[in-house]
Design a protein around this motif. Structure first.
Motif, short mmCIF file in Angstrom:
data_model
loop_
_atom_site.label_atom_id
_atom_site.label_comp_id
_atom_site.label_asym_id
_atom_site.label_seq_id
_atom_site.Cartn_x
_atom_site.Cartn_y
_atom_site.Cartn_z
N GLN A 703 0.84 -1.22 0.00
CA GLN A 703 0.00 0.00 0.00
C GLN A 703 0.86 1.25 0.00
OE1 GLN A 703 -2.57 0.15 3.36
NE2 GLN A 703 -4.02 -1.34 2.51
N LEU A 704 1.83 1.24 0.93
CA LEU A 704 2.69 2.41 1.05
C LEU A 704 3.44 2.65 -0.26
CD1 LEU A 704 4.09 1.82 4.63
CD2 LEU A 704 2.59 3.68 3.90
N HIS A 705 3.85 1.54 -0.86
CA HIS A 705 4.59 1.65 -2.11
C HIS A 705 3.72 2.25 -3.20
CE1 HIS A 705 6.24 -0.21 -5.94
NE2 HIS A 705 7.21 0.59 -5.52
N GLU A 706 2.51 1.76 -3.27
CA GLU A 706 1.58 2.30 -4.26
C GLU A 706 1.42 3.81 -4.07
OE1 GLU A 706 -2.26 0.44 -4.36
OE2 GLU A 706 -1.35 -1.50 -4.85
N ARG A 707 1.25 4.18 -2.81
CA ARG A 707 1.05 5.59 -2.54
C ARG A 707 2.29 6.39 -2.92
NH1 ARG A 707 0.12 7.27 3.37
NH2 ARG A 707 -1.19 5.43 3.43
N ALA A 708 3.45 5.81 -2.60
CA ALA A 708 4.69 6.54 -2.90
C ALA A 708 4.86 6.70 -4.40
CB ALA A 708 5.88 5.79 -2.31
#
Lengths: 736, 324
Positions: A703-708
């Motif tokens: 999730q965090l990666h997607e957001r980043a």
């Protein structure tokens, strides 16, 4: 690396290896030249051969290599042959030449060649020229073969040591292997296999002894038949004294002498000082029954020597003039050697004429040395530190004749240096080291230093070995292994060689006595420590104890030599039954006629085994070689890559940019999951992939990666969280 | 796996050092013998463990005698190796060898010396250790062939063949027959652009075909004579090339096979390939009787057209001049 480095890297390494290989055998030859030759001429000849080889190699085809090398060899021979005495004989008697070559190949040191310096100077250019000619032609394996052949020759003559030989072999292997890479147009990186095999050579050679040990036993042409055991043959064919470190004394009885005077029983003398030992360059001939005594006033000493163990030597007072009951051979110096070993219980009778010149007469002598080859007896290695000469000149400034000079030096050493059998062998010139650095030594050190000091003053002197008179029992002298000794002979025109002994007698005798007492209390039946009458007290010695003769039976008679050595000798001879021969150890196997002294000789060396040295330049160089090999192996195996990955996976350095941190954390996670769970399939989205794995941490990082990536908006705290969760994943899946 | 000459020297030196040490004392011989033994042992292990290298070969294109083409080889290996590639008599060099520090690409020039279908190889790789003491030979047989066409001489005196060109020669572009709709395979040059522009559909012009049939060329050579076969192939190739260039339809029959009638460059190439392979021999009675051109190489090469036989050298007289 630039392309030029890559192209010429192997060639540079190959040439460097050839330089090392050349240096190994040249260093041995240099030693010979240093001891007995002209260093300047040697350098010139070698440089000339090197340049000629490289230049001709560039322009002349390989077929001319052998004729050219032959030309160089003939040139060398033209230099050497005239310097040999009776050179016309040499040329007409090729069998003698062959005998000499066989002797060299079976372990005769080149230092024993009469003109060792000239020989080395004429030998050196042949391998240097030929190998560098082949380097010029880029025939590296031939070049290495030539260089290695020269080195192996010097190994066979026992002049090249283990470390030197190992370096030479490693250099040759490198030249061949990397040379092949160069010829194949490879890069330096292609030589990793060579680095590995060379490292393996170092490691295994250091830890494995393959070739049977033992000191060298040259096949000397003048040695009759195969009589005698090996140790005995060693003692009389040796002709060489290596100065050693710690030594032990053998208390075993060697022989007894029935004589009317106490004398030093001389075995041999040595003319060539090598800086770390002594070499006899004299030839040996059949003894025709008699020879002249020394010039000047003499008296006759008749001796009957009974061997108690097998003897390979023929001790006698200097100078023997005739022998009975025994076939003997005689060295150029006039010393006797038995034609065959003397068995235990056998005896021989020697008549000697002993110089009785007194101090006053010797003081009056001039310095006309034309009767002897003065150069031979005043020669010091060119590398001898000048401090030795300066020091001696100052010391003897007040002595205005040879005799006084000798006495001053003798007394100086006696007084200034202590006696000890427990010494570390110094590096470099032994005489200088003993004079300036060491506080104590034993007879070899004293005698060596005195000869060197005398020679520095232009006074002919040589190194003599043999036995001190021994313990006197009922008019006979009992001589043990520990009586072996080394002393000095100085030449006086009109009176011949006169004996001097710079070794302090008192301490020497106590050391000998101690060793003898120890042996007696050991009750070692195998060792024949005493003969009837020589045991001091009726101790429970198993030996044939008899007359509880005092410990100092009669060794205490007067000085053995009327000449020269008085002061020293008298105390020295007064010693007790235990006339211990400090000299002996030093003379190692060469002098003592006995097995024990040989085998008991100090450590190191002879057995050809490689003893790991204390950290030295050599060791550092070998370490580097091993390191390179290991590095090559690591590189080839890809371990370094894996190691990098392992660290990369476990340790994430943080940056200022949270987006990058999250991305990198995600990369790590993907790498980890691909290995530990399953790789992501082609066309599978990250999200679906992570969900299928069912790992909460992984999904959150996803999730965090997607957001980043897609929003480009993550906070520092998000990055912290991502990194932390990936760290947890790593420790969950990967534990060592 | 065997020792190289260098390896033999090292082994002998080791044994010698051992014997010398045992007989006359060890000296420093261990420092010579032990590394030598290590080198041989290491070499044996490295070579024994070496995998059979993978070799890929790219065969050069077919060509004419005298041409030079690159032979490309790719070897995948970690160890130093010596490569040797053998080529048959029709190609030069007969043997190519090179050394490699490790695997890599090797390219060398092959000169086409003689007509034929030449089978290349076998290729051998001597895989060695870093010091070159031990080698192991891997052998690679190959089915791949390099095709070398027969020589083609310019026909200088076409008078003998002129009748054939006139008589046959496929289509005569002067004799208009009709227009028809374009069909795939039609030559672009036959498209009637004017009409096409007018009607919107592609229209081709059809010329009046000379239906006297293709010229049948038969080649024969004395049996068991490779030289005769070469001469026959060269003569046939020259005649066929001349006829094809003149636009004539040709049918080819040689001991190596038969090629149905055809025209153009593709036919010429197919004919050269057949001629490259053809062995010496005869083709059998009927075909010779039906032949329009009969080439016979039997000591001397002759060309017979409609029963009139001439020396081939006269047909290509120019070649003689050039050769002289």
């Amino acid at each position: 690396m630039s392309p030029a480095d890559e192209r010429y890297g192997p060639r540079v390494v190959t040439v460097f290896a050839m330089v090392v290989l050349t240096a190994t055998y040249l260093s041995v030859l240099y030693d010979a030249v240093d001891v007995a030759g002209d260093v300047g001429l040697f350098a010139l000849v070698v440089a000339g051969a090197f340049l000629a080889g490289v230049v001709l190699g560039r322009f002349v085809s390989s077929t001319h290599a052998l004729p050219l090398a032959l030309l160089v060899a003939v040139g060398g021979a033209a230099l050497y042959v005239p310097s040999v005495p009776n050179s016309d004989l040499l040329l007409s008697r090729l069998d003698l030449v062959v005998q000499d070559v066989v002797a060299l190949l079976t372990g005769l040191s080149i230092l024993k060649i009469i003109n060792a310096g000239v020989w080395a100077t004429s030998f050196a250019p042949v391998p240097v020229f030929l190998s560098w000619f082949f380097v010029g032609r880029r025939r590296y394996s031939l070049a290495a073969l030539v260089g290695l052949a020269a080195l192996v020759f010097l190994v066979l003559t026992s002049d090249a040591g283990v470390v030197l030989a190992l370096f030479g072999v490693l250099a040759a292997a490198t030249a061949v292997g990397v040379g092949d890479v160069d010829l194949r147009g490879g890069r330096l990186a292609d030589a990793d296999g060579v680095a590995m095999v060379v490292a393996a050579m170092v490691v295994l050679t250091v830890s494995v002894s393959l070739v049977p040990g033992g000191a060298s036993q040259p096949l000397l042409p003048d040695r009759g038949g195969g009589a005698g055991d090996m140790e005995a043959s060693l003692t009389d064919t040796g002709g060489e004294v290596a100065i050693q470190g710690d030594i032990d004394l053998s208390p075993e009885v060697r022989f007894t002498v029935a004589a009317d005077e106490r004398r030093y029983w001389k075995v041999g003398s040595y003319d060539r000082y090598t800086g770390d030992g002594w070499v006899r360059t004299a030839g040996v001939n059949e003894f025709d029954g008699s020879q002249s005594g020394p010039p000047g006033p003499t008296s006759v000493v008749s001796q009957t020597v009974t061997a108690e163990t097998r003897l390979g030597v023929m001790p006698a007072a200097w100078r023997p003039i005739s022998v009975r009951d025994r076939d003997a051979r005689v060295s150029e110096f006039g010393g006797l050697q038995p034609a065959d070993d003397i068995g235990a219980g056998e005896r021989y009778e020697v008549i000697s004429r002993v110089s009785t010149a007194d101090a006053a007469q010797l003081r009056e002598t001039d310095t006309d040395y034309s009767a002897i080859d003065a150069e031979r007896y005043t020669r010091l290695p060119e590398s001898t530190p000048p401090a030795l000469t300066d020091y001696t000149s100052t010391l003897t400034a007040n002595a205005n004749n040879s005799y006084d000079t000798a006495r001053v030096i003798e007394r100086h050493l006696e007084q200034q240096k202590n006696y000890s059998l427990d010494v570390d062998r110094p590096d470099g010139d032994v005489a200088s080291a003993f004079l300036f650095e060491m506080e104590a030594g034993y007879c070899t050190y004293f005698a060596t230093t005195m000869v060197a000091m005398l020679r520095s003053q232009g006074i002919p002197a040589r190194f003599a070995t043999g036995y001190t008179p021994g313990q006197e029992v009922d008019g006979e002298y009992v001589v043990r292994g520990l009586n072996a000794h080394a002393w000095v002979e100085v030449y006086f025109p009109g009176y011949g060689w006169q004996q001097f002994d710079p070794t302090p007698a008192g301490p020497r005798e106590s050391a000998e006595q101690e060793s003898l007492n120890e042996a007696r209390s050991d009750e070692d039946d195998d060792v024949n420590v005493d003969v009837p009458g020589s045991t001091p007290t009726p101790t429970p010695t198993p030996g044939p104890t008899e007359t509880p003769d005092s410990t100092e039976p009669s060794d205490s008679t007067g000085t053995p030599a009327a000449n020269g050595t008085d002061g020293a000798d008298s105390s020295n001879d007064s010693s007790g039954s235990a006339e211990t021969p400090p000299g002996l150890g030093g003379i190692g196997g060469d002098v003592g006629g006995d097995a024990t002294s040989t085998t008991g000789a100090p450590a190191d060396g002879g057995d050809g085994r490689f003893v790991v040295p204390t950290p030295t330049r050599e060791e550092a160089a070998l370490g580097t070689v091993v390191f390179l090999g290991v590095a090559a192996a690591v590189r080839r195996s890809g371990v370094s890559n894996r190691a990098y990955r392992a660290v990369w996976l476990r340790h994430q350095p943080r940056t200022d940019d949270p987006v990058r941190d999250v991305e990198r954390a995600h990369e790590r996670m993907e790498y980890l999951l691909a290995r530990e769970r399953r790789p992501r399939k082609v066309g599978e989205t990250h999200r679906r992939y992570l969900r299928s794995l069912g790992d909460r941490d992984a999904m959150r990082v996803g999730q965090l990666h997607e957001r980043a990536v897609y929003a480009g908006r993550v906070s520092e705290a998000d990055a912290d969280e991502a990194v932390e969760r990936v760290d947890d994943l790593v420790s969950k899946y990967r534990r060592f | 796996m065997r020792l190289t000459r260098r390896g033999v020297v090292v082994v002998l030196a080791t044994v010698g050092a051992f014997l010398a040490g045992a007989t006359f004392g060890g000296r420093a011989l261990n420092a010579v013998a032990a590394p030598a033994l290590v080198a041989v042992g290491y070499a044996a292990v490295v070579v024994w463990r070496a995998d059979r290298p993978v070799v890929e070969r790219v065969i050069p294109a077919a060509g004419s005698p005298g041409e030079t083409h690159p032979m490309r080889l790719t070897v995948a290996a970690d160890e130093p190796l010596t490569l040797e590639d053998r080529l048959p008599a029709g190609l030069r060099p007969g043997t190519f060898s090179t050394t490699l520090a490790a695997g890599g690409d090797v390219t060398y020039d092959v000169e086409y010396a003689r007509r034929g279908s030449h089978r290349v190889g076998p290729l051998t790789l001597d895989v060695g250790d870093p010091l070159g003491l031990v080698v192991r030979t891997f052998r690679y047989e190959s089915d791949k062939r390099v095709l070398v066409f027969p020589r083609v001489d310019p026909v200088t005196d076409g008078s003998v063949l002129a009748g054939l060109v006139d008589r046959s020669g496929g289509t005569d572009r002067q004799a208009f027959d009709r227009l028809r709709e374009y069909a795939p395979g039609d030559s672009l040059r036959d498209i009637n652009w004017k009409t096409t522009a007018k009607y919107g559909d592609m229209v081709v012009t059809e010329y009046a075909a000379d239906d006297r049939g293709a010229v049948t060329v038969v080649g024969e050579a004395a049996a068991d004579s490779a030289d005769a076969a070469d001469e026959m192939a060269a003569a046939v190739a020259s005649v066929v090339t001349f006829l094809l260039e003149a636009g004539t339809e040709v049918e080819l029959v040689v001991p190596g096979g038969r090629l149905d009638a055809g025209v153009g460059d593709r036919y010429r190439r197919a004919a050269l390939e057949l001629l490259a392979r053809t062995p010496p021999g005869r083709v059998g009675g009927d075909r010779v009787a039906d032949a329009d051109v009969h080439v016979l190489a039997d000591g001397e090469t002759t060309v017979a057209v409609d029963g009139r036989r001439v020396r081939y050298d006269d047909v290509v007289a120019g070649r003689e001049v050039v050769a002289a």
